[in-house]
Design an enzyme around this catalytic site. Structure first.
Site, PDB file in Angstrom:
ATOM      1  N   ASN A   1     -14.155  -4.213   3.190  1.00 46.82           N
ATOM      2  CA  ASN A   1     -15.461  -4.879   3.094  1.00 46.82           C
ATOM      3  C   ASN A   1     -16.344  -4.271   2.005  1.00 46.82           C
ATOM      4  OD1 ASN A   1     -14.516  -6.424   5.143  1.00 46.82           O
ATOM      5  ND2 ASN A   1     -16.303  -6.188   6.464  1.00 46.82           N
ATOM      6  N   GLU A   2     -16.171  -2.958   1.765  1.00 47.30           N
ATOM      7  CA  GLU A   2     -16.968  -2.333   0.694  1.00 47.30           C
ATOM      8  C   GLU A   2     -16.567  -2.950  -0.654  1.00 47.30           C
ATOM      9  OE1 GLU A   2     -15.307  -0.596   2.992  1.00 47.30           O
ATOM     10  OE2 GLU A   2     -16.942   0.263   4.161  1.00 47.30           O
TER      11      GLU A   2
ATOM     12  N   SER B   1       0.815  -1.225   0.000  1.00 50.95           N
ATOM     13  CA  SER B   1       0.000   0.000   0.000  1.00 50.95           C
ATOM     14  C   SER B   1       0.843   1.266   0.000  1.00 50.95           C
ATOM     15  CB  SER B   1      -0.907   0.028   1.235  1.00 50.95           C
ATOM     16  OG  SER B   1      -1.689  -1.124   1.279  1.00 50.95           O
TER      17      SER B   1
ATOM     18  N   GLU C   1      -2.950 -14.407   1.133  1.00 54.29           N
ATOM     19  CA  GLU C   1      -3.291 -13.530   2.258  1.00 54.29           C
ATOM     20  C   GLU C   1      -4.727 -13.798   2.696  1.00 54.29           C
ATOM     21  OE1 GLU C   1      -2.707  -9.353   1.435  1.00 54.29           O
ATOM     22  OE2 GLU C   1      -3.425  -8.740   3.405  1.00 54.29           O
TER      23      GLU C   1
END
Ligand SMILES: Cc1cc2nc3c(=O)[nH]c(=O)nc-3n(C[C@H](O)[C@H](O)[C@H](O)COP(=O)(O)OP(=O)(O)OC[C@H]3O[C@@H](n4cnc5c(N)ncnc54)[C@H](O)[C@@H]3O)c2cc1C
Length: 398
Positions: free
Chosen positions: A384-385, A129, A244
């Protein structure tokens, strides 16, 4: 589809249970059970104990020193270790980098890095990230420019979990700005001791410096640290993410959390009786337990399908969403149960042997810490979105 365990699987469960009874140090299980802070040494000690038994490489094939277990054995191992309050296995070397090196690494990389992961010589962290590349991971901007037999790396990674402990970081870097974003990414292994690497802690809402920013300024990385081919890193990155996301439902963690919630609600009193006997609170606990049982069954169905050779599809997105929502609900109920004692937050009390006067019962602080810390569950591993978007497209065909 058979959701019952075979006699062999039950024997395996007994073997794991006996191993844990004999080898899991009480010092460690006490810390996990009480929600105390685990040190780098604690994780390394537990890894060494598992490695001595040949059980650290849970997802690895036997030829690389792993267990060679199937999905059901891994599930049983996870259930038993969480129930016994063992520390989790730190995933970055074992669950993430290891499988990528086995599939895409050179022979020299496999020979060098894989045994070092198992032996605890190298602690790895994940440099995916960036401030502008989270859900949209292909947007990574950290550059690696070829200069002779080195790459020169410049840029910034963020949210790097436990990067403060790490010896090495595996990174997605941009090696080309031509064509589609996905086609200019490479997968690079970087020694954190190289000049120009700087780790800056980020303190989370629970007071923990669990994640970091990692900055790279003209960091010279030997070309032999490239995994696979230049500009093919997106393929390797996606492969890593499938690893993952194994065990994404976290059934064992949810069960341990539920047991702890019930203990707390039994200890806490409400109008002179245990909170757990309050019908309103008991109904909330029962509802989350029912949800957990339903999710555990869905998880077993996915395991049965995996054991029959089917690759998990969008079900893993369902398990990710349900599993994390349930764990967050359990945490929220535990925080409610400790009532006002959730308010004073003395982070030092989470250290083993801390000489700090606890505010309220000893379970209050870990319950609060877990509530805050586990906000992360619905963000990382694919938010989660984003998982809901996948479900809406792949399952509901919206
Ligand atoms: C505690 C913690 C530890 C982490 N550890 C690591 C680590 O070790 N290494 C590493 O590389 N990364 C790590 N991450 C980063 C993690 O993978 C990202 O936070 C995650 O991918 C989300 O990216 P983002 O934070 O940039 O949010 P964004 O992608 O900017 O998303 C912001 C919001 O928009 C929503 N959103 C974005 N896209 C969509 C879409 N298409 N549809 C619907 N909603 C959308 C998201 O759900 C979120 O609510 C960690 C994160 C946390 C919180």
């Amino acid at each position: 589809m058979d959701l019952t365990f075979t006699p062999e699987q039950q024997a395996f469960r007994a073997e794991v249970r006996a191993f844990l009874a004999e080898n899991l140090p009480t010092r460690l299980s006490d810390k996990v059970c009480k929600g105390l802070r685990l040190t780098k040494q604690d994780y390394e000690d537990w890894h060494a104990i598992l490695n001595a038994r040949g059980w650290l490489g849970v997802t690895w094939p036997a030829e690389h020193g792993g267990t060679g277990w199937d999905a059901v054995q891994r599930h049983i191992f996870e259930e038993e270790t969480t129930a016994a309050h063992a520390p989790r296995i730190v995933p970055f070397g074992i669950a993430m980098l290891g499988p990528v090196l086995m599939k895409f690494g050179s022979e020299a990389q496999k020979r060098h890095y894989l045994p070092r992961i198992l032996n605890g010589d190298d602690w790895w962290c994940q440099g995916y990230s960036e401030p502008g590349a989270g859900s949209d991971l292909a947007n990574v901007q950290t550059t690696a420019v070829r200069d002779g037999d080195h790459y020169v790396v410049n840029g910034q990674k963020t949210w790097t979990t436990l990067g403060q402990h790490a010896d090495w970081i595996f990174c997605l870097v941009r090696t080309s700005k031509e064509g589609k974003k996905q086609e200019g990414i490479s997968f690079l292994l970087i020694d954190m001791k190289t000049p120009g690497v700087e780790v800056r802690p980020i303190v989370l809402i629970d007071g923990e410096p669990e994640v970091n920013e990692v900055w790279f300024s003209d960091v010279r990385v030997p070309v032999e640290n490239l995994v696979g081919e230049e500009n093919k890193g997106w393929t390797y990155a996606k492969y890593l993410l499938t690893h993952e996301r194994t065990n994404i439902a976290g059934v064992g963690f949810a069960r341990a959390g539920l047991a702890s919630l019930k203990r707390i609600a039994q200890e806490q009193s409400h109008n002179g009786a245990p909170l757990l006997s309050n019908p309103f609170f008991a109904a909330k606990v029962a509802q989350v337990e029912i949800d957990l049982m339903a999710m555990a069954t869905t998880n077993l169905r996915t395991l049965a399908a995996a054991a029959a050779g089917q690759a998990p599809g969008a079900e893993s997105s369902m398990l990710k969403v349900k599993g994390t929502v349930i764990r967050q609900q359990i945490n929220a109920l535990a925080r409610q149960a400790v009532g006002p004692y959730a308010q004073p937050f003395v982070s030092e009390s989470l250290d083993e042997g801390a000489n700090v006067e606890p505010a309220g019962p000893d379970y209050a602080l870990p319950a609060t810490q877990a509530y805050f810390n586990n906000r992360k569950l619905s963000i990382y591993g694919g938010s989660n979105e984003v998982q809901r978007q996948i479900i809406s497209k792949a399952i509901l065909e919206l």
